[in-house]
Design a protein around this motif. Structure first.
Motif, PDB file in Angstrom:
ATOM      1  N   LEU A  40     -28.783   8.599  49.813  1.00 14.65           N
ATOM      2  CA  LEU A  40     -27.983   9.573  50.549  1.00 14.65           C
ATOM      3  C   LEU A  40     -27.353   8.946  51.782  1.00 14.65           C
ATOM      4  O   LEU A  40     -26.210   9.269  52.148  1.00 14.65           O
ATOM      5  CB  LEU A  40     -28.870  10.756  50.946  1.00 14.65           C
ATOM      6  N   VAL A  41     -28.078   8.035  52.432  1.00 13.55           N
ATOM      7  CA  VAL A  41     -27.519   7.343  53.596  1.00 13.55           C
ATOM      8  C   VAL A  41     -26.323   6.491  53.177  1.00 13.55           C
ATOM      9  O   VAL A  41     -25.312   6.441  53.890  1.00 13.55           O
ATOM     10  CB  VAL A  41     -28.589   6.476  54.282  1.00 13.55           C
ATOM     11  N   VAL A  42     -26.417   5.822  52.041  1.00 12.18           N
ATOM     12  CA  VAL A  42     -25.296   5.011  51.562  1.00 12.18           C
ATOM     13  C   VAL A  42     -24.065   5.885  51.340  1.00 12.18           C
ATOM     14  O   VAL A  42     -22.947   5.552  51.776  1.00 12.18           O
ATOM     15  CB  VAL A  42     -25.678   4.274  50.258  1.00 12.18           C
ATOM     16  N   VAL A  43     -24.256   7.023  50.663  1.00 15.76           N
ATOM     17  CA  VAL A  43     -23.138   7.942  50.433  1.00 15.76           C
ATOM     18  C   VAL A  43     -22.576   8.442  51.761  1.00 15.76           C
ATOM     19  O   VAL A  43     -21.358   8.503  51.964  1.00 15.76           O
ATOM     20  CB  VAL A  43     -23.584   9.132  49.558  1.00 15.76           C
ATOM     21  N   GLY A  44     -23.487   8.792  52.682  1.00 16.94           N
ATOM     22  CA  GLY A  44     -23.047   9.275  53.983  1.00 16.94           C
ATOM     23  C   GLY A  44     -22.271   8.237  54.759  1.00 16.94           C
ATOM     24  O   GLY A  44     -21.257   8.548  55.391  1.00 16.94           O
ATOM     25  N   LEU A  45     -22.722   6.988  54.729  1.00 11.88           N
ATOM     26  CA  LEU A  45     -22.024   5.914  55.433  1.00 11.88           C
ATOM     27  C   LEU A  45     -20.614   5.719  54.886  1.00 11.88           C
ATOM     28  O   LEU A  45     -19.652   5.568  55.644  1.00 11.88           O
ATOM     29  CB  LEU A  45     -22.809   4.607  55.311  1.00 11.88           C
ATOM     30  N   VAL A  46     -20.485   5.719  53.561  1.00 15.18           N
ATOM     31  CA  VAL A  46     -19.175   5.498  52.946  1.00 15.18           C
ATOM     32  C   VAL A  46     -18.220   6.637  53.287  1.00 15.18           C
ATOM     33  O   VAL A  46     -17.068   6.407  53.694  1.00 15.18           O
ATOM     34  CB  VAL A  46     -19.321   5.337  51.421  1.00 15.18           C
ATOM     35  N   LEU A  47     -18.685   7.888  53.138  1.00 14.47           N
ATOM     36  CA  LEU A  47     -17.815   9.021  53.429  1.00 14.47           C
ATOM     37  C   LEU A  47     -17.473   9.098  54.916  1.00 14.47           C
ATOM     38  O   LEU A  47     -16.341   9.425  55.293  1.00 14.47           O
ATOM     39  CB  LEU A  47     -18.488  10.324  52.978  1.00 14.47           C
ATOM     40  N   ALA A  48     -18.439   8.780  55.768  1.00 15.33           N
ATOM     41  CA  ALA A  48     -18.153   8.780  57.208  1.00 15.33           C
ATOM     42  C   ALA A  48     -17.107   7.726  57.542  1.00 15.33           C
ATOM     43  O   ALA A  48     -16.165   7.987  58.296  1.00 15.33           O
ATOM     44  CB  ALA A  48     -19.435   8.530  57.996  1.00 15.33           C
ATOM     45  N   ALA A  49     -17.264   6.524  56.992  1.00 12.41           N
ATOM     46  CA  ALA A  49     -16.326   5.443  57.274  1.00 12.41           C
ATOM     47  C   ALA A  49     -14.918   5.786  56.804  1.00 12.41           C
ATOM     48  O   ALA A  49     -13.927   5.438  57.453  1.00 12.41           O
ATOM     49  CB  ALA A  49     -16.801   4.147  56.630  1.00 12.41           C
ATOM     50  N   LEU A  50     -14.807   6.467  55.670  1.00 10.10           N
ATOM     51  CA  LEU A  50     -13.497   6.869  55.172  1.00 10.10           C
ATOM     52  C   LEU A  50     -12.771   7.785  56.156  1.00 10.10           C
ATOM     53  O   LEU A  50     -11.537   7.867  56.149  1.00 10.10           O
ATOM     54  CB  LEU A  50     -13.641   7.590  53.827  1.00 10.10           C
ATOM     55  N   ASN A  51     -13.531   8.464  57.022  1.00 11.08           N
ATOM     56  CA  ASN A  51     -12.947   9.441  57.940  1.00 11.08           C
ATOM     57  C   ASN A  51     -12.755   8.921  59.361  1.00 11.08           C
ATOM     58  O   ASN A  51     -12.364   9.694  60.237  1.00 11.08           O
ATOM     59  CB  ASN A  51     -13.830  10.693  57.981  1.00 11.08           C
ATOM     60  N   LEU A  52     -13.010   7.643  59.600  1.00 12.22           N
ATOM     61  CA  LEU A  52     -12.942   7.134  60.965  1.00 12.22           C
ATOM     62  C   LEU A  52     -11.544   6.724  61.418  1.00 12.22           C
ATOM     63  O   LEU A  52     -11.367   6.352  62.571  1.00 12.22           O
ATOM     64  CB  LEU A  52     -13.900   5.939  61.126  1.00 12.22           C
ATOM     65  N   ARG A  53     -10.536   6.784  60.534  1.00  9.46           N
ATOM     66  CA  ARG A  53      -9.187   6.416  60.939  1.00  9.46           C
ATOM     67  C   ARG A  53      -8.067   7.363  60.472  1.00  9.46           C
ATOM     68  O   ARG A  53      -6.981   7.349  61.064  1.00  9.46           O
ATOM     69  CB  ARG A  53      -8.858   4.985  60.464  1.00  9.46           C
ATOM     70  N   PRO A  54      -8.232   8.174  59.401  1.00  3.42           N
ATOM     71  CA  PRO A  54      -7.117   9.023  58.969  1.00  3.42           C
ATOM     72  C   PRO A  54      -6.572   9.950  60.040  1.00  3.42           C
ATOM     73  O   PRO A  54      -5.370  10.245  60.042  1.00  3.42           O
ATOM     74  CB  PRO A  54      -7.731   9.829  57.810  1.00  3.42           C
TER      75      PRO A  54
END
Length: 432
Positions: A40-54
């Motif tokens: 779950l942390v891996v999924v959370g990290l990826v989704l969080a990172a996707l949202n750090l610049r849009p």
């Protein structure tokens, strides 16, 4: 950055898959976190990172339409483009205090919620003040999440810092490129309104909140246990970490600032440099996309390589030399070798995931990573604010790109020097 008492000296252990094993000497050896938690942390990290610049790059793509729709002056629009690094510096400082009080995963969850709220409200703004306030809310969530990403990696994956940093750095680069490339065509496809084009990214942010909600129940990351140091004896008597006394911390902060300066200059001015050299506008946009896309694979490869080395200085030098080559090419033959220069500058911009990896490796404890990440990123983003503005001033007063490009190339030299200093095999605890 003022020194504060270090109360998160060693993070409480995440939830366990089984009870601790006991060694012959009577000491307990903790098991790894439960498998569902790490996944779950891996999924959370990826989704969080996707949202750090849009929130930033989608606005850049529609800035002209936003200016017209809200009747912004040119000066106000210029201020708007300088808000992100300023917010990152100001709000990033608060991350250590929030992490000590609520736990890193709780703060990241709140950060994702703030990004969602800001992006959802921003399209409904009827004036400049409301638009800036909603943007600042989203940027506040990005700022604290920026700082705590290395902390989450250090907590859950201490033996895979390079790999996990590479994974979320790659996701961050993908989010940046996707928002830059897809916002305009997507806006045109759904009716042409800039409000709809900006608001659609709130959906991605809402998705990023979901994985962090179950993690709030993990005692090691969100609850009261996360706020109580899981140690005793001499460790509890350890003096507070005075991060401002560490040469490595300052080197990391300056390195972070110089690489951010280069990245903001590239994103803001490179298409115009190519267009002034005779490259068609459409091609200039594609060249920028090439530069940004280079970060997707390299953001995964470079942290993994850095994590296997004791000294990351040679990587910092190699990336700096790529930047020197790219800027030299822009100076001598901007149109003739445009594709080569775009690739070289894209490689050079991968100093960002290298900086994140070094933050995770330059401290022995979770508390040290929190303080170092906040310090390096806050100092770095503050240093990066004048760069794009200075390039614009030099271009306007010199009447060409020779002097601005010389400045860009010149900044590569101190970046390599501080990269060597930051990459040395030592921790901030050794210096504080």
């Amino acid at each position: 950055m003022p020194d504060e008492p270090q109360t998160l000296t060693t993070p409480a252990a995440p939830a366990r898959a089984s009870s601790p094993a006991t060694t012959g000497g009577g000491s307990s050896v903790p098991d790894r976190p439960a498998l569902w938690i790490t996944r779950l942390v891996v999924v959370g990290l990826v989704l969080a990172a996707l949202n750090l610049r849009p929130a930033i790059t989608s606005l850049g793509a529609l800035l002209e339409e936003v200016r017209d729709g809200l009747h912004m002056s040119g000066s106000v629009a210029g201020v708007l483009t300088s808000v992100p690094p300023l917010c990152f510096a100001i709000f990033g400082i608060t991350a250590p205090r929030l992490a000590r009080r609520f736990g890193p995963t709780a703060v990241v969850c709140a950060g994702m919620a703030a990004i969602f709220a800001g992006l959802a409200v921003r399209p409904f703004a009827t004036g400049t003040a409301g638009f800036l306030a909603a943007s600042a809310l989203a940027l506040m969530g990005i700022a604290v999440s920026n700082v705590l990403m290395p902390v989450i990696v250090k907590r859950y994956f201490p033996d895979r810092i390079g790999t996990m940093t590479g994974l979320y750095s790659m996701a961050l680069a993908m989010g940046t490129s996707l928002a830059a490339a897809a916002t305009v065509p997507m806006t045109q496809a759904i009716g042409g309104s800039w409000r709809t084009g900006l608001g659609v990214w709130a959906g991605l942010a809402a998705l990023a909140v979901l994985p962090w909600i179950p993690l709030l129940r993990d005692r090691g990351t969100g609850g009261p246990a996360a706020r109580v140091p899981a140690q005793s004896g001499a460790a509890q008597q350890a003096p507070p970490l005075r991060i401002t006394r560490s040469r490595t911390a300052w080197a990391l902060g300056v390195f972070f600032g110089l690489q951010a300066t280069g990245a903001y200059i590239t994103m803001g001015w490179m298409p115009q440099i190519f267009r002034d050299a005779g490259v068609p506008a459409g091609t200039a946009g594609v060249l920028l996309a090439v530069t940004m896309v280079m970060g997707v694979p390299l953001a995964f490869v470079i942290p993994r390589l850095a994590g296997r080395l004791k000294n990351q200085g040679p990587i910092a030098v190699a990336l700096g030399l790529c930047g020197l080559g790219g800027y030299t090419g822009l100076y001598l033959a901007p149109a003739e070798g445009a594709w080569v220069w775009a690739v070289l500058l894209g490689v050079s911009n991968c100093a960002f995931p290298l900086a994140l990896t070094m933050i995770g490796m330059r401290s022995r404890t979770g508390a040290g990573v929190v303080r170092l990440s906040a310090f390096a990123q806050s100092v770095g983003y503050l240093l990066s604010i004048p760069g794009p503005l200075l390039v614009g001033v030099l271009y306007q007063h010199s009447g060409g790109w020779g002097l601005p490009i010389a400045l860009m190339a010149g900044l590569m030299l101190p970046q390599m020097v501080v990269g060597i200093l930051a990459g040395r095999d030592r921790t901030v605890e050794d210096e504080c």
